[in-house]
Every structure is written in C-alpha cells, then in structure tokens.
Design a protein around this motif. Structure first.
Motif, mmCIF file in Angstrom:
data_model
loop_
_atom_site.group_PDB
_atom_site.id
_atom_site.type_symbol
_atom_site.label_atom_id
_atom_site.label_comp_id
_atom_site.label_asym_id
_atom_site.label_seq_id
_atom_site.Cartn_x
_atom_site.Cartn_y
_atom_site.Cartn_z
ATOM 1 N N LYS A 124 -1.248 31.078 29.664
ATOM 2 C CA LYS A 124 -0.698 29.798 30.077
ATOM 3 C C LYS A 124 -1.334 28.646 29.304
ATOM 4 O O LYS A 124 -2.482 28.709 28.883
ATOM 5 C CB LYS A 124 -0.908 29.598 31.573
ATOM 6 N N THR A 125 -0.538 27.586 29.157
ATOM 7 C CA THR A 125 -0.989 26.397 28.437
ATOM 8 C C THR A 125 -2.232 25.797 29.074
ATOM 9 O O THR A 125 -3.145 25.341 28.379
ATOM 10 C CB THR A 125 0.142 25.350 28.407
ATOM 11 N N GLN A 126 -2.290 25.786 30.409
ATOM 12 C CA GLN A 126 -3.434 25.209 31.115
ATOM 13 C C GLN A 126 -4.712 25.974 30.781
ATOM 14 O O GLN A 126 -5.758 25.370 30.547
ATOM 15 C CB GLN A 126 -3.181 25.202 32.622
ATOM 16 N N LYS A 127 -4.642 27.292 30.732
ATOM 17 C CA LYS A 127 -5.824 28.092 30.405
ATOM 18 C C LYS A 127 -6.253 27.882 28.963
ATOM 19 O O LYS A 127 -7.443 27.784 28.670
ATOM 20 C CB LYS A 127 -5.561 29.570 30.667
ATOM 21 N N ILE A 128 -5.285 27.792 28.050
ATOM 22 C CA ILE A 128 -5.600 27.560 26.643
ATOM 23 C C ILE A 128 -6.255 26.186 26.477
ATOM 24 O O ILE A 128 -7.271 26.045 25.797
ATOM 25 C CB ILE A 128 -4.334 27.676 25.773
ATOM 26 N N GLY A 129 -5.667 25.159 27.125
ATOM 27 C CA GLY A 129 -6.241 23.811 27.062
ATOM 28 C C GLY A 129 -7.626 23.755 27.662
ATOM 29 O O GLY A 129 -8.523 23.089 27.128
ATOM 30 N N PHE A 146 -11.244 17.841 32.186
ATOM 31 C CA PHE A 146 -10.927 17.704 33.602
ATOM 32 C C PHE A 146 -9.450 17.369 33.826
ATOM 33 O O PHE A 146 -8.862 17.772 34.835
ATOM 34 C CB PHE A 146 -11.835 16.681 34.283
ATOM 35 N N SER A 147 -8.830 16.663 32.893
ATOM 36 C CA SER A 147 -7.406 16.377 32.998
ATOM 37 C C SER A 147 -6.581 17.661 32.877
ATOM 38 O O SER A 147 -5.644 17.883 33.655
ATOM 39 C CB SER A 147 -7.001 15.381 31.910
ATOM 40 N N VAL A 148 -6.929 18.506 31.921
ATOM 41 C CA VAL A 148 -6.208 19.770 31.738
ATOM 42 C C VAL A 148 -6.414 20.687 32.942
ATOM 43 O O VAL A 148 -5.477 21.353 33.389
ATOM 44 C CB VAL A 148 -6.663 20.464 30.430
ATOM 45 N N VAL A 149 -7.626 20.713 33.480
ATOM 46 C CA VAL A 149 -7.918 21.573 34.625
ATOM 47 C C VAL A 149 -7.182 21.086 35.881
ATOM 48 O O VAL A 149 -6.716 21.891 36.683
ATOM 49 C CB VAL A 149 -9.442 21.627 34.882
ATOM 50 N N THR A 150 -7.035 19.781 36.034
ATOM 51 C CA THR A 150 -6.473 19.205 37.255
ATOM 52 C C THR A 150 -4.956 19.322 37.333
ATOM 53 O O THR A 150 -4.423 19.716 38.365
ATOM 54 C CB THR A 150 -6.857 17.710 37.373
ATOM 55 N N TRP A 151 -4.253 18.963 36.257
ATOM 56 C CA TRP A 151 -2.804 18.828 36.329
ATOM 57 C C TRP A 151 -2.087 20.052 35.793
ATOM 58 O O TRP A 151 -2.454 20.620 34.777
ATOM 59 C CB TRP A 151 -2.347 17.579 35.575
ATOM 60 N N GLY A 152 -1.013 20.408 36.482
ATOM 61 C CA GLY A 152 -0.200 21.557 36.102
ATOM 62 C C GLY A 152 0.854 21.190 35.068
ATOM 63 O O GLY A 152 1.015 20.034 34.684
ATOM 64 N N ASN A 153 1.604 22.197 34.659
ATOM 65 C CA ASN A 153 2.626 22.041 33.647
ATOM 66 C C ASN A 153 3.978 22.332 34.289
ATOM 67 O O ASN A 153 4.193 23.406 34.844
ATOM 68 C CB ASN A 153 2.344 23.019 32.498
ATOM 69 N N ARG A 154 4.890 21.388 34.203
ATOM 70 C CA ARG A 154 6.199 21.533 34.840
ATOM 71 C C ARG A 154 7.001 22.686 34.231
ATOM 72 O O ARG A 154 7.711 23.400 34.931
ATOM 73 C CB ARG A 154 6.980 20.232 34.731
ATOM 74 N N LYS A 155 6.864 22.911 32.934
ATOM 75 C CA LYS A 155 7.600 23.999 32.278
ATOM 76 C C LYS A 155 7.149 25.364 32.793
ATOM 77 O O LYS A 155 7.951 26.275 32.924
ATOM 78 C CB LYS A 155 7.415 23.935 30.767
ATOM 79 N N GLU A 156 5.869 25.488 33.063
ATOM 80 C CA GLU A 156 5.327 26.775 33.522
ATOM 81 C C GLU A 156 5.225 26.858 35.044
ATOM 82 O O GLU A 156 4.824 27.877 35.587
ATOM 83 C CB GLU A 156 3.957 27.013 32.880
ATOM 84 N N LYS A 157 5.568 25.772 35.722
ATOM 85 C CA LYS A 157 5.584 25.700 37.190
ATOM 86 C C LYS A 157 4.264 26.158 37.816
ATOM 87 O O LYS A 157 4.224 27.036 38.664
ATOM 88 C CB LYS A 157 6.754 26.510 37.746
#
Length: 129
Positions: free
Chosen positions: A2-7, A48-59
């Motif tokens: 997932k993008t969040q994990k990569i970020g 902290f921004s990447v860890v906090t907010w989700g991605n709408r494309k990946e739900k």
C-alpha cells in the motif's frame, strides 16, 4: 504494498537518516544550524502526515477531507497552538534564568502567539455573521 506503507517507510527512513546525521555532527563538534533543524522538522512532518491520513483510492484509514478528518485537524490545531505557547513561555523563562535577560524577539513571539487565536476566531466569526 500500500501507498501508506511505502510512504511511511520512505519518510521514516529519511527522518532517521537526517536525525542520525545531525547527531553525528553534534558528536564530532560541528555546528548544527537552521538547515538541520528544518530538515528534521520537514521529515517528521511528512512521516506523521503519511501515517495519519489514509488514501481514498486504496480505501484505507481516515481521509483528511471528510468530516472526521476535518474535526481531527481542528482539534489538533488548537491543542498544538496551546502546546506551542507553553513551549515559548518556557523558553522565555529559561532564557531569563540562564542569561539574566529576556530576549525581546522571543518575548514578542510569545505576545503575538497569545493574541493570534482570538484574532483569527474574530475574523472567522465575522465571516459567518
């Protein structure tokens, strides 16, 4: 992956590298200045921004632009404002104890910090009236 994990991995690694380099500079007796402090701050902010907010494309997670995300942003902004005011007040007190004088720029920052919230609230309230 997932993008969040990569970020999280990218910005977490960047933050650790910058912090490690700054510690290395301190241990070798080199000066740590504006660039290092800003680099650490930016890396941690992005992490902290990447860890906090989700991605709408990946739900996944909470989205910053939905109602809950806006409530979280509003509440955290007000809390961070008061924490920052307390830190500036502590810095003024420590400066007074250590140097015996008060740094006028630090004191002016505290004064401006105290009046910013009421002024912004007034301006926003006038928008709705």
């Amino acid at each position: 992956m997932k993008t969040q994990k990569i970020g999280t991995m990218i910005f977490g690694t960047a933050a650790l590298v910058v912090i490690g380099y700054t510690i290395y500079q301190l241990l070798t007796g080199k000066t740590v200045g504006f660039n290092e402090i800003i680099a650490i701050s930016l890396a941690l902010m992005m992490f902290f921004s990447v860890v906090t907010w989700g991605n709408r494309k990946e739900k996944d997670g909470i989205y910053q632009d939905e109602e809950l995300g806006q409530k979280i942003t509003e509440k955290s902004s007000k809390i961070s404002y008061f924490i920052l005011l307390f830190i500036i007040l502590a810095a003024v007190a420590v400066d007074q104890l250590v140097n015996g004088t008060i740094n006028i720029f630090l004191l002016a920052s505290l004064g401006l910090g105290i009046i910013v919230l009421p002024i912004v609230e007034y301006v926003v309230a006038k928008k709705y009236q």
